[in-house]
Scaffold this active site. Structure first.
Site, PDB file in Angstrom:
ATOM      1  N   PRO A   1       0.779  -1.237   0.000  1.00  0.00           N
ATOM      2  CA  PRO A   1       0.000   0.000   0.000  1.00  0.00           C
ATOM      3  C   PRO A   1       0.816   1.295   0.000  1.00  0.00           C
ATOM      4  CG  PRO A   1       0.033  -0.936   2.189  1.00  0.00           C
ATOM      5  CD  PRO A   1       0.745  -1.910   1.291  1.00  0.00           C
ATOM      6  N   CYS A   2       1.444   1.575  -1.123  1.00  0.00           N
ATOM      7  CA  CYS A   2       2.216   2.807  -1.237  1.00  0.00           C
ATOM      8  C   CYS A   2       1.325   4.045  -1.129  1.00  0.00           C
ATOM      9  CB  CYS A   2       3.028   2.819  -2.529  1.00  0.00           C
ATOM     10  SG  CYS A   2       2.057   2.543  -4.018  1.00  0.00           S
ATOM     11  N   HIS A   3       0.026   3.885  -1.336  1.00  0.00           N
ATOM     12  CA  HIS A   3      -0.886   5.019  -1.199  1.00  0.00           C
ATOM     13  C   HIS A   3      -0.967   5.513   0.241  1.00  0.00           C
ATOM     14  CE1 HIS A   3      -3.501   1.559  -0.310  1.00  0.00           C
ATOM     15  NE2 HIS A   3      -4.181   2.399   0.447  1.00  0.00           N
TER      16      HIS A   3
END
Length: 164
Positions: free
Chosen positions: A134-136
């Site tokens: 989850p780079c977001h």
């Protein structure tokens, strides 16, 4: 042989590419399978055929979208890079919990290299398996969104979804 499938989501079309044994090798908010395949490390690359469903991967994405924010946690991913730090950073990123985004500075600290803020940001930018890694959930130090390969509107939707 890899397989890929696209599903409609409230944030737009989402496509995942999985290995023969079901590990996600690339994923993103796009219908462009060629672009996704270009993100797969050459050691893992190959042809991909379309599939209506990706089994546990498709089920996990639907569950996540329906509100089970932990549904993606156990989905296996298979990603490679030339650098040890980036591989480690991607594993650490999976531990960032929904609804609790961190800054690039905090992410660098969590990854064990507090001075490596740019390297931490690069790990986000080069992440081939969006949503599952989850780079977001990583933001600029001032709390603004920063960048996102799939667009800031998608990043905003994901963060709002995880807050509620």
């Amino acid at each position: 042989m890899m397989r890929h499938s696209t599903m409609d989501t409230p944030a737009g079309a989402f496509t995942a590419v999985v290995s023969g044994d079901g590990a996600v090798r690339a994923a993103g908010f796009t219908t462009d399978v060629t672009a996704l395949l270009s993100l797969v490390h050459p050691d893992l690359a190959g042809e991909s055929r379309p599939a209506a469903e990706l089994g546990a991967v498709s089920t996990a994405v639907r569950s996540y979208l329906d509100g089970d924010l932990a549904a993606l946690d156990e989905v296996p991913v298979e990603q490679r890079t030339g650098g040890e730090f980036m591989a480690h950073a991607w594993r650490v990123m999976r531990d960032i919990k929904p609804g609790t985004p961190v800054t690039y500075t905090e992410f660098a600290r969590l990854a064990g290299r507090p001075a490596a803020v740019r390297a931490a940001a690069a790990a986000c930018a080069r992440n081939p398996v969006a949503l599952f890694v989850p780079c977001h959930r990583v933001l600029r130090t001032d709390g603004t969104l920063g960048g996102y390969r799939w667009g800031l509107d998608v990043k905003t939707w994901l963060l709002d979804h995880e807050r509620h």
